[in-house]
Design a protein around this motif. Sequence first.
Motif, PDB file in Angstrom:
ATOM      1  N   GLY A   1      13.795 -91.710 -36.760  1.00 39.00           N
ATOM      2  CA  GLY A   1      13.619 -90.521 -37.594  1.00 39.00           C
ATOM      3  C   GLY A   1      14.516 -89.379 -37.147  1.00 39.00           C
ATOM      4  O   GLY A   1      15.088 -88.661 -37.970  1.00 39.00           O
TER       5      GLY A   1
ATOM      6  N   ASP B   1      17.393 -87.709 -39.335  1.00 34.24           N
ATOM      7  CA  ASP B   1      17.345 -86.260 -39.538  1.00 34.24           C
ATOM      8  C   ASP B   1      18.684 -85.624 -39.162  1.00 34.24           C
ATOM      9  O   ASP B   1      19.209 -84.790 -39.900  1.00 34.24           O
ATOM     10  CB  ASP B   1      16.211 -85.666 -38.706  1.00 34.24           C
ATOM     11  CG  ASP B   1      15.976 -84.206 -39.015  1.00 34.24           C
ATOM     12  OD1 ASP B   1      15.923 -83.854 -40.217  1.00 34.24           O
ATOM     13  OD2 ASP B   1      15.846 -83.416 -38.066  1.00 34.24           O
TER      14      ASP B   1
ATOM     15  N   SER C   1      16.083 -86.906 -45.999  1.00 30.32           N
ATOM     16  CA  SER C   1      15.803 -87.700 -44.795  1.00 30.32           C
ATOM     17  C   SER C   1      14.776 -88.783 -45.091  1.00 30.32           C
ATOM     18  O   SER C   1      14.934 -89.935 -44.685  1.00 30.32           O
ATOM     19  CB  SER C   1      15.278 -86.809 -43.665  1.00 30.32           C
ATOM     20  OG  SER C   1      16.254 -85.938 -43.216  1.00 30.32           O
ATOM     21  N   PHE C   2      13.714 -88.421 -45.814  1.00 31.42           N
ATOM     22  CA  PHE C   2      12.688 -89.394 -46.166  1.00 31.42           C
ATOM     23  C   PHE C   2      13.267 -90.524 -47.003  1.00 31.42           C
ATOM     24  O   PHE C   2      12.950 -91.697 -46.783  1.00 31.42           O
ATOM     25  CB  PHE C   2      11.542 -88.720 -46.933  1.00 31.42           C
ATOM     26  CG  PHE C   2      10.576 -89.706 -47.513  1.00 31.42           C
ATOM     27  CD1 PHE C   2       9.644 -90.329 -46.707  1.00 31.42           C
ATOM     28  CD2 PHE C   2      10.615 -90.039 -48.859  1.00 31.42           C
ATOM     29  CE1 PHE C   2       8.759 -91.261 -47.232  1.00 31.42           C
ATOM     30  CE2 PHE C   2       9.739 -90.964 -49.393  1.00 31.42           C
ATOM     31  CZ  PHE C   2       8.803 -91.574 -48.574  1.00 31.42           C
TER      32      PHE C   2
ATOM     33  N   VAL D   1      15.146 -92.882 -44.711  1.00 29.52           N
ATOM     34  CA  VAL D   1      14.238 -93.682 -43.896  1.00 29.52           C
ATOM     35  C   VAL D   1      13.561 -94.745 -44.754  1.00 29.52           C
ATOM     36  O   VAL D   1      13.477 -95.914 -44.360  1.00 29.52           O
ATOM     37  CB  VAL D   1      13.186 -92.791 -43.197  1.00 29.52           C
ATOM     38  CG1 VAL D   1      12.086 -93.629 -42.561  1.00 29.52           C
ATOM     39  CG2 VAL D   1      13.846 -91.913 -42.150  1.00 29.52           C
TER      40      VAL D   1
END
Length: 159
Positions: free
Chosen positions: A35, A39, A101-102, A105
């Motif tokens: 993460g 990020d 970012s989500f 991921v």
Amino acid sequence: MLEKFKKWTDEFKTFAIKGNVIDMAVGIIIGAAFGKIVDSMVKDIIMPPMGWIMGRVDFTNLYLTLPNYDGKIIKYPSLEAAQSAGAVTINYGLFINTLISFIFVAFAVFLLIKFINKLRAAVETKNEAQGVIDTKTCPRCFSAININATKCPHCTVDL
């Protein structure tokens, strides 16, 4: 009473050491590190060119200042200046960064799961072609487990 407690603690030790807890802990640690990498990739590599393409916009400085108690909206040069002055802000630029970012991921996890499923299907196809039976069903939780297992990795029952 003491025997029940000892049995309970022994079961908990078995669960914590031999069960899925260790695997889960490793997954959480690696996930947190991943993460941070994603990020940084979004903040430091993807968003600067996007902001430049969109007219030199710095997404971290996209915010709305809410009116103070007098009903006045004070303009600040940056989000940091607004926050240090105690202004109430809606930080939609930071939200955009977090959303991107989500998405990265989620896409990476999707690719990982897709790859794992492809490997599983290949192994199952190979085993079916050879007539190899390499799994059995746990009598307690009915999960498929390795034929040589002496303890179920899902419910930790002794087999």
